[in-house]
Structures are given as structure tokens and as C-alpha cells.
Motif scaffolding. Structure first.
Motif, short mmCIF file in Angstrom:
data_model
loop_
_atom_site.label_atom_id
_atom_site.label_comp_id
_atom_site.label_asym_id
_atom_site.label_seq_id
_atom_site.Cartn_x
_atom_site.Cartn_y
_atom_site.Cartn_z
N ASP A 52 7.56 -1.81 5.26
CA ASP A 52 8.39 -0.77 5.86
C ASP A 52 7.65 -0.12 7.04
O ASP A 52 6.60 0.49 6.86
CB ASP A 52 8.71 0.28 4.79
N PRO A 53 8.20 -0.20 8.27
CA PRO A 53 7.50 0.37 9.44
C PRO A 53 7.27 1.87 9.33
O PRO A 53 6.21 2.37 9.74
CB PRO A 53 8.45 0.04 10.60
N ASP A 54 8.25 2.61 8.79
CA ASP A 54 8.09 4.06 8.67
C ASP A 54 6.96 4.40 7.70
O ASP A 54 6.16 5.32 7.94
CB ASP A 54 9.39 4.70 8.17
N VAL A 55 6.88 3.65 6.61
CA VAL A 55 5.82 3.88 5.63
C VAL A 55 4.46 3.52 6.23
O VAL A 55 3.46 4.20 5.99
CB VAL A 55 6.11 3.05 4.35
N ARG A 108 -10.82 5.31 8.51
CA ARG A 108 -10.17 4.21 9.22
C ARG A 108 -9.63 3.18 8.23
O ARG A 108 -10.35 2.72 7.34
CB ARG A 108 -11.15 3.52 10.17
N ILE A 109 -8.36 2.83 8.38
CA ILE A 109 -7.80 1.67 7.69
C ILE A 109 -6.98 0.88 8.72
O ILE A 109 -6.42 1.45 9.64
CB ILE A 109 -6.90 2.06 6.49
N ASP A 110 -6.96 -0.42 8.56
CA ASP A 110 -6.12 -1.27 9.41
C ASP A 110 -4.83 -1.54 8.66
O ASP A 110 -4.85 -2.12 7.57
CB ASP A 110 -6.84 -2.59 9.71
N VAL A 111 -3.71 -1.10 9.21
CA VAL A 111 -2.41 -1.23 8.56
C VAL A 111 -1.69 -2.44 9.13
O VAL A 111 -1.41 -2.49 10.34
CB VAL A 111 -1.56 0.04 8.71
N ALA A 112 -1.39 -3.40 8.28
CA ALA A 112 -0.63 -4.58 8.68
C ALA A 112 0.81 -4.42 8.22
O ALA A 112 1.07 -4.37 7.02
CB ALA A 112 -1.25 -5.83 8.07
N CYS A 152 0.80 -1.23 0.00
CA CYS A 152 0.00 0.00 0.00
C CYS A 152 0.82 1.27 0.00
O CYS A 152 0.28 2.36 -0.19
CB CYS A 152 -0.93 0.00 1.20
N TYR A 153 2.13 1.19 0.27
CA TYR A 153 2.99 2.35 0.45
C TYR A 153 2.38 3.26 1.52
O TYR A 153 2.17 2.82 2.64
CB TYR A 153 3.25 3.07 -0.88
N THR A 154 2.05 4.51 1.22
CA THR A 154 1.54 5.40 2.26
C THR A 154 0.01 5.43 2.30
O THR A 154 -0.58 6.37 2.81
CB THR A 154 2.09 6.83 2.08
N VAL A 174 -11.05 -1.67 5.38
CA VAL A 174 -9.85 -1.57 4.54
C VAL A 174 -8.67 -2.11 5.33
O VAL A 174 -8.40 -1.65 6.44
CB VAL A 174 -9.56 -0.13 4.11
N THR A 175 -7.99 -3.09 4.76
CA THR A 175 -6.74 -3.59 5.32
C THR A 175 -5.63 -3.25 4.35
O THR A 175 -5.69 -3.62 3.17
CB THR A 175 -6.79 -5.11 5.54
N SER A 176 -4.62 -2.54 4.83
CA SER A 176 -3.50 -2.11 3.99
C SER A 176 -2.23 -2.80 4.48
O SER A 176 -1.92 -2.76 5.68
CB SER A 176 -3.33 -0.60 4.05
#
Length: 394
Positions: free
Chosen positions: A253-256, A270-274, A230-232, A247-249
Motif C-alpha cells: 500500500d503506497p499510503d502505508v 533509517r529504513i529502506d521502504v520497498a 511491515c504495515y507502518t 532495515v528493508t521494510s
């Protein structure tokens, strides 16, 4: 940074061709003689009969020895006049023909060969311009380029980028990035993103997917959406704002990942970032029998050069096979490739093979590329690097 500025009053070093190239690049085997030219020089080019052929950026260390920037007579050529003309034409195309400022304050200002400036891409992010260099010669012209851009953007700040691969292949170094990182906030199609101008990939953001993000968001309402690589947060945040049920992204990269979360907060969605390896994550979801109504797969460049081609093609096949297995019956699958060495025909073939291997029936209904601010020169089709395919999956 080098402060070398070329002048029309100084005779350019001379290069004679043994035969003319088919496109804007000349390789070592096409060169007969070289007189006085140093790596990164602007040179006068003549054909095998000593007739003026044009002006080029010269670098014998590079795989591309000559990048021809003009077919003008070298005896009357002015680099500053040339850059003014090319930059003015590029800016007018985005402002007056495409009318991009009406929908976004972030877009590509110069697209390499497509705008007649080989070895350079330039993106504007609100009042900041990022110059990404792909050639030593264009890097040495940075002061001239900034002067040309300032005529149209007098208040702009400038940032210079070049990948480690480019610096190694072209033979130049860049000063260390100053701290703290410079960030700005941009808006496209009503969606906001934070852009780090000194870190991240390419110039800090992917303007090339702007229209593809907008089109994909039309399929998001009420769907569970998975945005892989997903990048950013681009595709996923568009989907969330368009009414996706969830939405699951996924990004490694932890910083991204943190930037994706911030971008979701900026847009009040809201998105869930994995934060995970995409292959591992997809296999885990397969084991859990998870399915999504909208799956977007937009990996990093998997084929960067000829040596990586076979390995990269295998990864594309595996990526698409796994992602297709996560699309629910009748769901939409969006798959992308940003490898210029993989054509749309070849990428389509990869997707067909992945469909067969995953046991899914795939109904392709749209194909696209980069936005119109990424024009392609007719004599350099390699510039058509981005491929995007939309399909319904059964």
C-alpha cells in the motif's frame, strides 16, 4: 449513527433456546422461538424450559444469531449498568494490573469476548479511543459505550470503525469518514508511531504486537533486517533503533509506505521502504541471492472465513517457504499469523512444512501471541487469534 439507548424499564424482546450453546454464541439452529425482536436488538434469552438464561445481542441476518453478553436475569438487567461494570473492569485491568500506561499510551482497552463485550474492540491512542464494531447490536449501543468510557477518559475523542465484511454480514452502514484524516502520535517502549484514526487497517495500528516487537528487536543489532508486510514500519523501526546494520521494510500500500517512512523520520532512524508485492519482492531477492540475519514475516489475515481457508493455508505455506529462503545461515526468522481460524498447532505445522520445502533446518525457540491487553475468554478460544514463532535457521 443510531441513537437507540436501551433501558431497564422496557421489557426486552424474548428469545427461547432449543438447546444451550457451549460458548457465548448461539446460532440459528439453537433457537426455538423469537418474539418481537428486530435485528440489533438487546433480547431476553430463556432456555427450553423457560428459565432465564441471560441477555444477548440479536441479529437473524448474521451467522451468529445471538451474542450472549450476560447470564444475568433479563428481568432485572440494565444495559448501562452492565456496560459501566464491564468497561470499568477492563480499564482497571490495563491500568492497575498490567500497568500499561507506564510503557505506552496506546493499548487495547476492550478485547471482544475476552472482556465480556462481544462484537467490540476498543483501542486507546493517547487521548483518542477507536471503537471497532463486529456486530450490529454493539454498533447500536455506541452512545452507551461512549458514556461508559467517558467516566474514565473524560477528554477522549471517539472514532468508529467497521470493516466492509462486517457491515455486509451484520447489515449496517456507517456515515462517510470526515476529511481531513485525524492523526495522532503514540509512544510504546520509547518508540514513536503516527496513527491514522480514520484510515488504515483495523483501528489504525496493531497494539497486539507490542511485546513481540520489543522481543524481536533484541536480535537486530548488527544484522541486515528484512521486515515483510511491515504495515507502518513497526518491527523494522524497532530493529533500526536497536542497532540493525540495515532495515528493508516491504509493503504494498503506497499510503502505508509513506507512513512507514514518516515513522522512521519521527524516530530519527533509517529504513529502506520497498513499495512492492511481498511475493514478487521475495522471489526477486532469492534470484539475487540476498540473505538477511533477521527476517520478520507478519502478513495480513489470510484466512478470514471458512470459504477462504484452503486458499489462505496455501498462501501461508508459500509465504513462509519464500521467507525462510532469505534467512542467512544461523539467522533469526520471526513469522506471524493473525488468522483466528488457524491454531498455533496448525501454524507450527505450516512452518515445519515450509522449512522442509525450502530445504532449511529450523530451530524454534519461542512461541507467543498477542499482548496481555488482549485477554481470551476461556469459553471462546477463537479469541486467541495471533500466533508468533521465533526460530533460528540453518
Amino acid at each position: 449513527m443510531a441513537e437507540k439507548i436501551f433501558s431497564v424499564h422496557k421489557a426486552l424482546p424474548r428469545v427461547k433456546l432449543s438447546h444451550a450453546p457451549a460458548g457465548p454464541n448461539a446460532f440459528r439452529r439453537m433457537i426455538d422461538t423469537v418474539e418481537r425482536a428486530e435485528p440489533g436488538d438487546l433480547v431476553a434469552v430463556y432456555d427450553k424450559n423457560n428459565n432465564p438464561y441471560g441477555v444477548a445481542l440479536f441479529n437473524p441476518k448474521s451467522q451468529i444469531t445471538l451474542r450472549i453478553i450476560s447470564r444475568a436475569n433479563p428481568d432485572t438487567f440494565s444495559i448501562d449498568r452492565h456496560l459501566d461494570e464491564r468497561v470499568s473492569r477492563a480499564v482497571a485491568f490495563r491500568r492497575e494490573m498490567l500497568k500499561l500506561p507506564a510503557t505506552t499510551d496506546a493499548y487495547r482497552l476492550v478485547h471482544d469476548y475476552g472482556d465480556g463485550l462481544p462484537g467490540l474492540t476498543a483501542d486507546i491512542y493517547k487521548d483518542q479511543i477507536t471503537l471497532e464494531f463486529y456486530s450490529l447490536g454493539m454498533f447500536k449501543l455506541a452512545p452507551n459505550l461512549e458514556a461508559a468510557f467517558r467516566k474514565h477518559f473524560p477528554a477522549a475523542g471517539f472514532h468508529h470503525r467497521a470493516s466492509p465484511y462486517t457491515r455486509e454480514m451484520e447489515g449496517f452502514s456507517m456515515p462517510p469518514v470526515p476529511a481531513p484524516a485525524r492523526k495522532t502520535r503514540i509512544t510504546e517502549n520509547g518508540v514513536m508511531f503516527e496513527v491514522d484514526l480514520q484510515a488504515g487497517y483495523k483501528t489504525g495500528f496493531f497494539c497486539d504486537q507490542r511485546e513481540n516487537r520489543q522481543y524481536t528487536s533484541g536480535f537486530a543489532a548488527g544484522k541486515n533486517m528484512l521486515d515483510i508486510c511491515c504495515y507502518t514500519g513497526g518491527f523494522g523501526i524497532y530493529g533500526a533503533k536497536a542497532g540493525a546494520a540495515s532495515v528493508t521494510s516491504v509493503e504494498l500500500d503506497p499510503d502505508v509506505c509513506e507512513m512507514a517512512k514518516r515513522n522512521a523520520n519521527i524516530n530519527k532512524c533509517r529504513i529502506d521502504v520497498a513499495c512492492a508485492d511481498a511475493f514478487t519482492y521475495m522471489r526477486q531477492m532469492m534470484e539475487l541471492k540476498r540473505r538477511y540475519g533477521l527476517v520478520v514475516l507478519d502478513p495480513y489475515k489470510l484466512v478470514a472465513n471458512r470459504d477462504e481457508r484452503e486458499k489462505g493455508i496455501f498462501k501461508y505455506k508459500d509465504f513462509n517457504r519464500l521467507a525462510l529462503g532469505l534467512v542467512e545461515e544461523g539467522g533469526v526468522f520471526v513469522t506471524c499469523s493473525c488468522s483466528g481460524m488457524v491454531s498455533m498447532d496448525e501454524f507450527s505445522y505450516i512452518v515445519r512444512g515450509a522449512a522442509a520445502n525450502s530445504g532449511r533446518r529450523v530451530q524454534v525457540f519461542k512461541k507467543s501471541g498477542a499482548g496481555p491487553d488482549h485477554p481470551v475468554a476461556a469459553d471462546y478460544p477463537e479469541g486467541e487469534y495471533l500466533k508468533c514463532i521465533w526460530a533460528r535457521v540453518f
